[in-house]
Design a protein around this motif. Structure first.
Motif, PDB file in Angstrom:
ATOM      1  N   GLU A  10     -22.559 -24.726  31.923  1.00  0.00           N
ATOM      2  CA  GLU A  10     -21.798 -24.901  30.930  1.00  0.00           C
ATOM      3  C   GLU A  10     -20.941 -24.182  31.038  1.00  0.00           C
ATOM      4  O   GLU A  10     -20.910 -22.969  31.165  1.00  0.00           O
ATOM      5  N   TYR A  11     -19.635 -24.401  30.692  1.00  0.00           N
ATOM      6  CA  TYR A  11     -18.451 -23.495  30.581  1.00  0.00           C
ATOM      7  C   TYR A  11     -17.880 -23.487  29.135  1.00  0.00           C
ATOM      8  O   TYR A  11     -18.257 -24.340  28.232  1.00  0.00           O
ATOM      9  N   THR A  13     -14.728 -24.610  28.204  1.00  0.00           N
ATOM     10  CA  THR A  13     -14.110 -25.624  27.916  1.00  0.00           C
ATOM     11  C   THR A  13     -14.104 -26.685  29.029  1.00  0.00           C
ATOM     12  O   THR A  13     -14.736 -26.284  30.191  1.00  0.00           O
ATOM     13  N   GLU A  14     -13.840 -27.866  28.734  1.00  0.00           N
ATOM     14  CA  GLU A  14     -13.975 -28.881  29.716  1.00  0.00           C
ATOM     15  C   GLU A  14     -13.026 -28.687  30.637  1.00  0.00           C
ATOM     16  O   GLU A  14     -13.061 -28.923  31.720  1.00  0.00           O
ATOM     17  N   ASN A  43     -17.968 -33.515  28.849  1.00  0.00           N
ATOM     18  CA  ASN A  43     -17.603 -32.389  27.925  1.00  0.00           C
ATOM     19  C   ASN A  43     -17.294 -31.263  28.899  1.00  0.00           C
ATOM     20  O   ASN A  43     -16.243 -30.944  29.454  1.00  0.00           O
ATOM     21  N   ASN A  44     -17.947 -30.056  28.379  1.00  0.00           N
ATOM     22  CA  ASN A  44     -17.595 -28.767  28.907  1.00  0.00           C
ATOM     23  C   ASN A  44     -18.745 -28.426  30.006  1.00  0.00           C
ATOM     24  O   ASN A  44     -18.851 -27.365  30.373  1.00  0.00           O
TER      25      ASN A  44
END
Length: 81
Positions: A10-11, A13-14, A43-44
């Motif tokens: 998971e980051y 932002t996308e 998504n992100n």
């Protein structure tokens, strides 16, 4: 292929997830036909999937990939998108 590995990173932002994916996508697997890798962004989150014909090949491919993933992520964190 008998051996598989998948994970999700998971980051914030996308855009960040896509930048990392695009950076890593240019490096092809050395053992094409014996190891396959699929990267996608939802998504992100960066979704990573590996398949290999041998456990040893899977381990080597995943290990090398995560080294590069760490470098790309640290670079993004340091310098931004």
């Amino acid at each position: 292929m008998d051996f598989k590995h998948s994970s999700c990173i998971e980051y914030e932002t996308e855009e960040a997830a896509r930048m990392v994916m695009n950076t890593l996508a240019v490096d092809q697997e050395l053992n094409q036909g014996k190891v396959s890798r699929v990267l996608r962004v939802e998504n992100n989150k960066l979704h990573i999937s590996f398949e290999a014909v041998e456990a040893k090949l899977l381990r080597a491919a995943v290990s090398a990939f995560y080294d590069l993933l760490g470098l790309a992520t640290r670079t993004l964190e340091e310098f931004g998108p």
